[in-house]
Design a protein around this motif. Structure first.
Motif: not given
Length: 800
Positions: A671-689
């Motif tokens: 779950d901790i790994r999932f949160r880290k991956l989810f958060t980082i990739f979500s932040c990158l998606a927002i950055f690209i937007a």
């Protein structure tokens, strides 16, 4: 012509460096994220694929509850394996493992407690693809007290020597005690395996210590796999199971104890199995879907940026199109040119994305705890997906300018009558709304994921898990013979306030026990609750609340032979509404008879993925763990003092300790790994937007440069101009918020259903997500608006 397209594309890149960086960089980051997610998903889907016979290997799943078919265990009895091979010709081979054991092994005064050890049939090397480096796979696990080590484990004890034929001592592990002969060294189990281990010992060694359990259909301590023939029909086979059970289980036993089993294909074990007591880690199919969606979202956002900027900037080339048409260019040639330029830009972005993904592999490995080698990076399916995606992106990005611009009438364009079309503007607005809808949904989802895991890590579990130091002595006989004196010595330390002995502690292994309980009607009914075997101080030590009756106590010497304590979940399971009603009721469990003396409040002794299950506690004089409650905050000094005392009290055993809260939280590592991956990739998606919004804002401000100059000359102040340039984008983000809320709410509700204990999806989550997105948009657009509003109007109006 291709050379010409390339030259023009290169000139446009150099002419508009800022836009080129945003366009190529944004798409490259999006493609890199997409590729990294694809590599991660590919790895998850590859589990157990290395077994040559994987399509013919099945696992026996055991069922002990007729009313709940989904209540299934991987861990089960021993006789089912030989009986299956004997009764069914379609079963070619059976391979069984004992439950995981922790064993202290010693060679030349080097002692290590090995945590991933199994007793195994000699047939395992025929069923599974685990090649031996040294030794004969047909006989390596045949003789009693034979042992096979993985390559890494062998080097730990024997260095670069060939250990085959050498002996190694098993110490203090109950059944594991003895001198073992190394009969084989095998390659390390691949990381993409649902079943991993460091040591295999011959099943005949286990048989030497407890032969009776190999004939008991009610004893649980084995994992059973079968190798089937090529024409195996699972449905037809499982229809024969009832008759098979009637043949092997006596009718009077079957009436008292429900038992059934089914088969599970190895291809479905890692991602699809819902059975308890897995021998290794399992994956999450829903998480794969989530990451696939995130990867797709990131790619969509990056592609939208590319298309938006490509279409917006292409309007500047309208006169170029007009001139080319005047001097004889055909529309088909213009289409090829614009598509070619777009594909060239996408090719640059894809190559840069490959480099970024390659550089990001170590980061992905550290986040997931899995090693990703270059081999996984350059596989044909992944690269085909990657370059196929980039080509599609390039085609769609170039299709608008290619097909629209090429159709303009040169007379109108060269007269200056051309303006940006409403169709193109609306397309860009729609794409901005889409990408920010995705971004807002990701922000809201990230908040929910973050708070769910925080809830799990910080929830009151119903017992004292903080400042608990756990000593693992692995059933050592010398320790158990002097355990009361050892407990007294530890209690004499200033930093230790309480000590308890138990077979298990929360988050560690615990068995289930066939238990007869007196029902409300006075009948004895059989159940299979979990069991904690503890000393008389365990409940007080862990500060578990007693809601009815009493806890174990030294004032009641018979507690160790005739008393049982259960939790509230067990009270309900046994058919009672009030915990006080079950006090004094009779029980029979594992050769012990007596009465129930207490009921404890439900405490979460397993992770919050599951509801609290029925549990029984009984007092015993043995165990595997010593729990020490530390009264000092100076953990370093406390551990040093405890270790010194341990080395005096048990010098023959290594000092193996852990803190309970850390060990318990390891259940949530995925779950901790999932949160880290989810958060980082979500932040990158927002950055690209934001990169795309940044580029569009720059372009919008540039188109209105003269308008801004006129407004300033007529007296407009900076804030008015900033508001003018920002309001259109803010409206788009507002629409995106309305679109994103229902989607993200539904998606997170579905994801939270995987947890028995979960947070509520509150309204403020979406308010926060919208506020963050709006703030990002205002900051991004406002920067350019402010910069344009502060420009000297003389420069923009000089040519008018």
């Amino acid at each position: 012509m291709f050379k010409n397209y390339l030259k023009i594309a290169w000139r446009n890149i150099l002419k508009n460096k800022g836009y080129s960086i945003i366009n190529i960089g944004g798409l490259a980051i999006g493609l890199a994220c997409f590729l990294l997610i694809a590599i991660f998903i590919s790895n998850e889907l590859s589990y157990d694929n290395y077994h040559e016979k994987k399509d013919s290997v099945y696992r026996v799943i055991h069922h002990s509850n007729a009313d709940s078919p989904d209540d299934a265990w991987v861990w089960g009895n021993a006789p089912v394996g030989p009986a299956l091979k004997s009764d069914f010709p379609e079963i070619i081979e059976k391979a069984q493992f004992s439950g995981r054991s922790d064993i202290l092994l010693e060679y030349n005064n080097r002692k290590f407690q090995e945590g991933d050890c199994f007793y195994a049939d000699t047939s395992v090397f025929n069923v599974f693809s685990w090649p031996l480096i040294n030794g004969d796979p047909k006989t390596a696990l045949e003789a009693p007290y034979s042992i096979v080590l993985t390559e890494t484990t062998a080097k730990k004890y024997f260095g670069n020597e060939n250990p085959v034929g050498k002996t190694i001592e098993g110490i203090g592990g109950r059944a594991a005690d003895g001198t073992y002969t190394v009969t084989g060294v095998m390659k390390d189990v691949p990381q993409n395996s649902h079943f991993s281990f460091d040591v295999l010992m011959s099943m005949s060694s286990f048989y030497q210590t407890r032969p009776e359990i190999f004939d008991s259909w009610g004893y649980v301590d084995f994992y059973t796999y079968v190798l089937v023939s090529n024409n195996f029909d699972q449905t037809a086979f499982e229809s024969k199971i009832p008759d098979f059970l009637k043949k092997h289980i006596e009718p009077e036993v079957a009436e008292q104890y429900y038992y059934n089993f089914s088969l599970e294909s190895m291809n479905k074990i890692y991602l699809y199995s819902k059975a308890d007591r897995q021998p290794g880690e399992t994956g999450s199919l829903s998480n794969i879907y989530i990451f696939a969606i995130i990867g797709l979202f990131i790619l969509i956002i990056a592609s939208i940026n590319f298309m938006n900027l490509a279409t917006a900037r292409s309007m500047e080339r309208a006169k170029e199109v007009g001139i080319r048409k005047v001097i004889g260019a055909e529309r088909k040639g213009l289409i090829y040119q614009f598509l070619g330029e777009s594909l060239i830009l996408v090719l640059f972005a894809s190559l840069l994305g490959l480099l970024l993904a390659f550089l990001g592999l170590p980061w992905l490995s550290s986040l997931t705890g899995k090693a990703f080698a270059m081999a996984s990076f350059i596989t044909a399916p992944i690269l085909l997906l990657y370059f196929g995606t980039t080509l599609l992106t390039g085609f769609f990005a170039g299709s608008y300018p290619a097909f629209i611009l090429s159709g303009f009438k040169p007379v109108r364009v060269l007269k200056g009558a051309f303006r940006t079309s409403a169709q193109g503007a609306n397309l860009r607005k729609g794409l901005v709304i889409l990408q920010f809808s995705i971004s807002i949904a990701l922000i809201a989802s990230t908040v929910v994921v973050y708070y769910q895991l925080g809830f799990m890590l910080n929830k009151d579990m119903g017992f004292a898990k903080d400042q608990q130091l756990i000593l693992d002595f692995n059933w050592d006989g010398e320790v158990l013979n002097n355990v009361e004196a050892i407990k007294g010595e530890f209690l004499a330390l200033a930093d230790v306030s309480s000590v308890s002995l138990s077979r298990t502690v929360p988050s560690s292994h615990f068995p289930a026990a066939g238990t007869d309980i007196e029902t409300y009607e006075g009948n004895m009914e059989n159940f299979s609750p979990y069991i904690y075997e503890v000393d008389n101080n365990f409940i007080q030590h862990y500060k578990i609340d007693v809601v009815a009756g009493r806890a174990f106590s030294p004032d009641f010497p018979t507690d160790s032979i005739s008393s049982l304590i259960i939790n509230e979940a067990a009270v309900k399971e046994f058919g009672y509404n009030d915990p006080n009603q079950i006090i004094g009721k009779k029980f029979q469990q594992w050769g012990r008879e007596g009465s129930i003396v207490g009921v404890v409040k439900d405490f979460n002794y397993i992770s919050l993925h599951s509801e609290v299950a029925p549990l029984t506690l009984r007092q015993v004089p043995y165990g595997r763990y010593l729990s020490l409650r530390i009264s000092s905050n100076n953990y370093k000094d406390a551990i040093t003092a405890i270790e010194k005392k341990w080395n005096v009290l048990a010098p023959h055993r290594p000092f193996i300790y852990s803190f309970l809260d850390e060990a318990f939280n390891k259940q949530y590592i995925s779950d901790i790994r999932f949160r880290k991956l989810f958060t980082i990739f979500s932040c990158l998606a927002i950055f690209i937007a934001c990169l795309g919004l940044f580029g569009l804002a720059t372009y919008s401000a540039m188109l209105r440069t003269k308008e801004i100059g006129i407004r300033k000359v007529l007296g407009a102040n900076v804030s008015t101009i900033v508001a003018l340039l920002s309001k259109d984008f803010i409206k788009l983000v507002g629409i995106a918020i309305l679109i994103a809320i229902p989607f993200s709410w539904y998606a997170m509700r579905q994801w939270l259903n995987e947890y028995a204990y979960k947070i509520d999806v509150e309204w403020w989550v979406f308010l926060l997500a919208g506020a963050i997105a709006l703030s990002i948009a205002i900051a991004t657009v406002g920067f350019h608006a402010f910069k344009s509003a502060n420009n000297n109007p003389i420069k923009s109006l000089r040519t008018e």
